[in-house]
Design a protein around this motif. Sequence first.
Motif, PDB file in Angstrom:
ATOM      1  N   LEU A   1      74.563 -33.044 -99.324  1.00  0.00           N
ATOM      2  CA  LEU A   1      74.451 -34.069 -98.289  1.00  0.00           C
ATOM      3  C   LEU A   1      73.195 -33.894 -97.457  1.00  0.00           C
ATOM      4  N   LEU A   2      72.526 -35.001 -97.188  1.00  0.00           N
ATOM      5  CA  LEU A   2      71.379 -35.012 -96.275  1.00  0.00           C
ATOM      6  C   LEU A   2      71.666 -36.022 -95.178  1.00  0.00           C
ATOM      7  N   VAL A   3      71.596 -35.577 -93.940  1.00  0.00           N
ATOM      8  CA  VAL A   3      71.887 -36.441 -92.800  1.00  0.00           C
ATOM      9  C   VAL A   3      70.719 -37.394 -92.571  1.00  0.00           C
ATOM     10  N   LEU A   4      71.044 -38.651 -92.326  1.00  0.00           N
ATOM     11  CA  LEU A   4      70.034 -39.695 -92.163  1.00  0.00           C
ATOM     12  C   LEU A   4      69.613 -39.845 -90.712  1.00  0.00           C
ATOM     13  N   PRO A   5      68.328 -40.056 -90.472  1.00  0.00           N
ATOM     14  CA  PRO A   5      67.893 -40.415 -89.115  1.00  0.00           C
ATOM     15  C   PRO A   5      68.359 -41.833 -88.795  1.00  0.00           C
TER      16      PRO A   5
ATOM     17  N   TYR B   1      62.575 -30.824-102.098  1.00  0.00           N
ATOM     18  CA  TYR B   1      61.663 -31.513-101.172  1.00  0.00           C
ATOM     19  C   TYR B   1      61.615 -33.012-101.424  1.00  0.00           C
ATOM     20  N   GLU B   2      61.905 -33.438-102.683  1.00  0.00           N
ATOM     21  CA  GLU B   2      61.849 -34.861-103.014  1.00  0.00           C
ATOM     22  C   GLU B   2      62.775 -35.686-102.112  1.00  0.00           C
ATOM     23  N   TRP B   3      63.930 -35.094-101.792  1.00  0.00           N
ATOM     24  CA  TRP B   3      64.938 -35.824-101.024  1.00  0.00           C
ATOM     25  C   TRP B   3      64.519 -35.995 -99.565  1.00  0.00           C
ATOM     26  N   GLN B   4      64.027 -34.935 -98.958  1.00  0.00           N
ATOM     27  CA  GLN B   4      63.571 -35.067 -97.576  1.00  0.00           C
ATOM     28  C   GLN B   4      62.334 -35.950 -97.493  1.00  0.00           C
ATOM     29  N   ALA B   5      61.459 -35.859 -98.495  1.00  0.00           N
ATOM     30  CA  ALA B   5      60.268 -36.708 -98.511  1.00  0.00           C
ATOM     31  C   ALA B   5      60.660 -38.180 -98.572  1.00  0.00           C
ATOM     32  N   ALA B   6      61.633 -38.526 -99.407  1.00  0.00           N
ATOM     33  CA  ALA B   6      62.073 -39.914 -99.527  1.00  0.00           C
ATOM     34  C   ALA B   6      62.635 -40.420 -98.201  1.00  0.00           C
TER      35      ALA B   6
END
Length: 352
Positions: A127-131, A293-298
């Motif tokens: 999971l990556l939290v969205l801004p 890093y691809e996920w945070q970059a996107a």
Amino acid sequence: MKALVLEANQSFTIKDIETPVPKEDEALIKVAYCGICGSDLARYFDGKVHNYPIVLGHEFSGTVEAIGASVDSVAVGDRVVVAPLLPNKDDPFMQKGSPALSSSYSFLGSRENGAMAEYVVVKAENLLVLPETVTLAEAALIEPLTVAIHGIERIVLPAGEHVYVLGAGTIGIMTILALKARGAGKVTAIDINDEKLAFAKKIGADDTINSLKEDPVSYASKHGKPGAVIETAGVPSAQEQAVALVEKKGKIVFVGTASGDVTFPAATFEKILREELEITGSWMSYSGPFPGYEWQAAIDYIASGKIDVKPLIHDVFKLEDGDKPFQAMKDPDNHSIKLLYQIAENEGQVGK
């Protein structure tokens, strides 16, 4: 919970199935939007699934509904995007920072139930939290954007480089967007469909070539050969053409999965040797530390406005629509880039 279940080849059924319960290191996600990938078409129309019944869907966003006892990286109520790969942590390639190259892994919407349902359980590490500046609809396009980013990052791309992108489907369009955000110079899109090429031009391609009307190799000889070519179509003729197009010492990335045998004429293959071309493949969109890093970059590209994915969302469906978006994507006269299921009812309208 309600789910769109693939019970047999080309057979969707809306069913009430048990809502999954998160384990200690997992979270329960209330699915907001789920995109349809080309690989989902193969699963639906061609029976390319690991088992029936199965819930498809791996391009999705949602809200954390519940968490396991050991989860502290996300909280209930967080808006998230989900990385669908479930790697084997003991695999050597996982430990080397290449999770997608693991010899054994699972995958949401393919090897186990995915997000064409009201809820799905996933590992917290996925999971990556969205801004706040990224909507849940936009977040459903993050997974294919990461595929494009991963492909570009397979080569060293100098700032201002001239790049040809072969194929103007979802990944091709995402690649054009990511190249521009990354600092590429002139970007030329090649496809056989004028509508797709017009859209590619609209979202940032500097030039377009319809390869049915003009030979891209002749065009490149007249207007300047690219220093890099990214092939996204997966068409054998385009995969061979990528080598023929590129400049000496040029770089080629193969992203599109081959749809048939690829044969190189002897002269084209010799070009690889004589011109010392750099050729590589790209598989999925993960790196270390997982998911990469691809996920945070996107997320950052979308949050900052460097990439606008909203124009790529061409229609939104409900689970009750069944296979309507699948049939639309199969229609050769339909040139939509991305179709979504909106599953949560209170997520608002998709901005255009």
